[in-house]
Scaffold this active site. Structure first.
Site, PDB file in Angstrom:
ATOM      1  N   GLY A  30       0.790  -1.226   0.000  1.00 33.11           N
ATOM      2  CA  GLY A  30       0.000   0.000   0.000  1.00 33.11           C
ATOM      3  C   GLY A  30       0.821   1.274   0.000  1.00 33.11           C
ATOM      4  O   GLY A  30       0.272   2.355  -0.181  1.00 33.11           O
ATOM      5  N   CYS A 239     -27.892  -8.996 -16.601  1.00 31.99           N
ATOM      6  CA  CYS A 239     -27.281  -8.638 -17.874  1.00 31.99           C
ATOM      7  C   CYS A 239     -28.252  -8.979 -19.005  1.00 31.99           C
ATOM      8  O   CYS A 239     -28.827 -10.064 -19.034  1.00 31.99           O
ATOM      9  CB  CYS A 239     -25.975  -9.400 -18.051  1.00 31.99           C
ATOM     10  SG  CYS A 239     -25.273  -9.255 -19.701  1.00 31.99           S
ATOM     11  N   CYS A 242     -26.352 -12.051 -21.094  1.00 36.04           N
ATOM     12  CA  CYS A 242     -26.069 -13.376 -20.543  1.00 36.04           C
ATOM     13  C   CYS A 242     -26.908 -13.683 -19.303  1.00 36.04           C
ATOM     14  O   CYS A 242     -26.840 -14.779 -18.775  1.00 36.04           O
ATOM     15  CB  CYS A 242     -24.585 -13.525 -20.218  1.00 36.04           C
ATOM     16  SG  CYS A 242     -24.080 -12.646 -18.723  1.00 36.04           S
ATOM     17  N   CYS A 264     -23.107  -6.850 -18.917  1.00 34.64           N
ATOM     18  CA  CYS A 264     -21.903  -7.055 -18.120  1.00 34.64           C
ATOM     19  C   CYS A 264     -20.810  -6.102 -18.596  1.00 34.64           C
ATOM     20  O   CYS A 264     -20.590  -5.955 -19.802  1.00 34.64           O
ATOM     21  CB  CYS A 264     -21.381  -8.475 -18.291  1.00 34.64           C
ATOM     22  SG  CYS A 264     -22.405  -9.726 -17.552  1.00 34.64           S
ATOM     23  N   CYS A 270     -18.955 -12.226 -19.821  1.00 36.39           N
ATOM     24  CA  CYS A 270     -20.264 -12.284 -20.485  1.00 36.39           C
ATOM     25  C   CYS A 270     -20.221 -13.282 -21.649  1.00 36.39           C
ATOM     26  O   CYS A 270     -21.115 -14.127 -21.799  1.00 36.39           O
ATOM     27  CB  CYS A 270     -20.625 -10.893 -20.986  1.00 36.39           C
ATOM     28  SG  CYS A 270     -22.356 -10.684 -21.416  1.00 36.39           S
TER      29      CYS A 270
END
Lengths: 299, 260
Positions: A30, A239, A242, A264, A270
């Site tokens: 980080g 979606c 899909c 998606c 997808c």
């Protein structure tokens, strides 16, 4: 006349310099490690940081995937993929599961990552405290002394103004209980995927000349308040291609009358689902509620 | 309570030079809990230099500042780590600037301004932070309905009161004030002084108030230092100094106030 490039464009000394920065970044999860960012043959904001990190870690046997907002076929993704195809000659793919190095802008793939994969993020502004404290000297001191009250002030302002934490992307996280980090502009839906991820996550900011990292299996916590806990967010619904009801959705406006559909954002995810026989006609699949306004989901 | 007999803050021989220009010279005093000390003098007399040294914003060329921490141990401020010093600064100390814009975050709401110190020391409950902010706004006489406005919308007097609330929310034991009523009109000044006097008495605060306004010194402080040319030329109980000034300069200062 043919132009020959060194493997993966950058010269070897530059790559060593970047690798040293990456090693330091992995050692201090980080923490933003400064590095001598190079000019790349693309404009700032197009992923110059991510490209340099990718160039430094790429080997001849690697398989590269590049996504932009989850998609493999947008300009940014296509040009970076071609760039490495040409300068490094590495194999490229659009399939998340096949890739060993994935450079990304604004998303983490839906398919869970595994070990021996590296996710490289393109970062515009690496400093999570920047909009609250403009002085670099001061933000560095705040990181060093772990003074993170200011990030909390931003979240407080969100709740005071909107009634909930309205930050939806670049949602600040605390890495391994120490450094507060900007996860780059990924939606906060993706934040939980960073925690305890088996893959190595590297972040490169070219203009700001910073590299930072999350080593595999590191705890990454999204900041919040006890009485306003962190919540993931996605457009509610499925979606339209899909039928997935657990992926992050893009809103697509389809005409001038406000008709819209949700698909998606991760195109590979997808396509794989559609290839496996999923479709919008899946049981219970309906078009998302066209009513304006969306709601939070705890997915 | 044997600790209470010891001074809260001890200044010893504080000296600061700006190159060949003297900031302040050989200033020594101590201050106990609940005591308000005024530092008066004309512009350039070293008041602000002294305040910045005391609050560790500046390091002296000679001398030291010792402070009795909450654990009862008196420590040299210069020997603290930067982290300890900054922690002290935003918990046990307050610093009220003359210009509220320097002490406030002008772009965030009043509630967040008051809550910042709480969040900096680890408060993570929005409801409780907001509760304290509302409580403190009420105590400094700001309409709680305006908690979500930024200080940009506030008048000068309200900003100064907000700055005071922001400093007092962590229950500091010592507050530094640099011309707290400077730049305010007379009626607002009077109200602010009234409020300050009430808060100082109620909370048992120790305060070091730098001012060029003798009326502020008389209203707020029990003791005062008179500075001239970087040195303390007279010190004592406020009433004593103001009613029976010993030094010629202090006599001049006192006599320059228009009679009421």
């Amino acid at each position: 006349m043919t132009v020959t490039y060194n493997f993966a464009y950058l010269d070897e000394q530059t790559k060593r310099m970047i690798r040293r920065a990456i090693l330091k970044a992995i050692a201090i999860p980080g923490y933003q490690v400064p590095f001598a960012s190079r000019e790349m043959p693309m404009p700032y904001g197009w992923g110059t940081g991510g490209v340099q990190v990718t160039a430094a870690i790429l080997g001849p046997t690697d398989i590269l995937k590049v996504i932009d907002q989850g998609s493999d076929d947008t300009t940014n993704a296509v040009s970076i993929r071609k760039f490495f195809g040409r300068t490094a000659g590495v194999r490229t793919t659009t399939r998340t599961a096949d890739a060993t190095v994935i450079q990304t802008r604004h998303r983490i793939p839906e398919t869970p990552l595994r070990d021996n994969q590296v996710l490289v993020f393109q970062v515009p502004i690496p400093e999570p405290l920047r909009f609250l404290e403009p002085r670099e000297t001061e933000t560095r001191r705040m990181h060093a002394l772990e003074e993170y009250g200011l990030v909390q002030v931003k979240l407080y302002e969100d709740i005071a103004r909107h009634g909930h934490i309205a930050t939806t992307y670049a949602y600040p996280v605390k890495v391994d209980g120490r450094y507060v980090m900007d996860p780059s502009p990924i939606p906060k839906f993706d934040n939980p995927k960073m925690s305890d991820c088996p893959a190595l996550q590297l972040f490169g900011a070219g203009r700001e000349k910073r590299i930072y990292a999350i080593p595999p299996h590191t705890r990454v916590a999204s900041l919040d308040f006890d009485d306003h806990p962190f919540e993931r967010w996605r457009h509610p619904g499925r979606c339209a291609l899909c039928g997935a009801d657990d992926s992050f959705l893009d809103e697509v406006i389809t005409d001038d009358h406000g008709t819209r559909m949700f698909v998606c954002s991760d195109t590979d995810f997808c396509e794989a689902r559609r290839a496996a026989g999923h479709g919008p006609d899946a049981p219970g699949a309906t078009a998302p509620d066209p009513a304006r306004g969306t709601e939070a989901s705890h997915g | 309570m044997n600790g209470a007999d010891e001074p809260l803050l001890i200044a010893e021989g504080l000296t600061k030079w700006y190159g060949r220009q003297l900031g302040c010279r050989d200033v020594s005093f101590d201050i106990h809990e609940g005591e308000v000390l005024a530092v008066v003098g004309e512009s350039g007399s070293g008041k602000s230099t002294l305040l910045q040294i005391l609050s560790s914003l500046m390091t002296p060329d000679a001398g030291c500042v010792r402070y009795r921490m909450r654990d009862g141990v008196t420590r040299d401020i210069a020997a603290l780590t930067e982290a300890e010093r900054r922690f002290l600064f935003r918990t046990d100390w307050g610093y009220v600037h003359q210009d509220p814009a320097a002490g406030l975050r002008m772009a965030v709401s009043a509630g967040a301004n008051v809550g910042e110190r709480l969040m900096a020391i680890g408060a993570r409950h929005y409801g409780r932070i907001r509760g304290s902010a509302l409580d403190w706004l009420a105590r400094v006489e700001i309409d709680p309905d305006r908690i979500d406005e930024t200080p940009q919308n506030y008048s000068g007097g309200m900003r100064q009161r907000l700055q005071i609330a922001r400093n007092l929310v962590t229950a500091p034991r010592l507050v530094f004030m640099d011309e707290p009523t400077g730049g305010l009109d007379v009626s607002v000044q009077a109200r602010l002084l009234d409020l300050l006097r009430g808060l100082v008495a109620e909370l048992g605060l120790a305060a070091i108030v730098v001012t060029h306004d003798l009326a502020v010194a008389r209203l707020l402080s029990q003791r005062m230092l008179v500075m001239k040319g970087g040195a303390v030329i007279e010190s004592g109980l406020t009433d004593q100094v103001l009613d029976d000034p010993r030094e010629a300069y202090t006599q001049l200062l006192v006599s320059s106030i228009l009679p009421p």
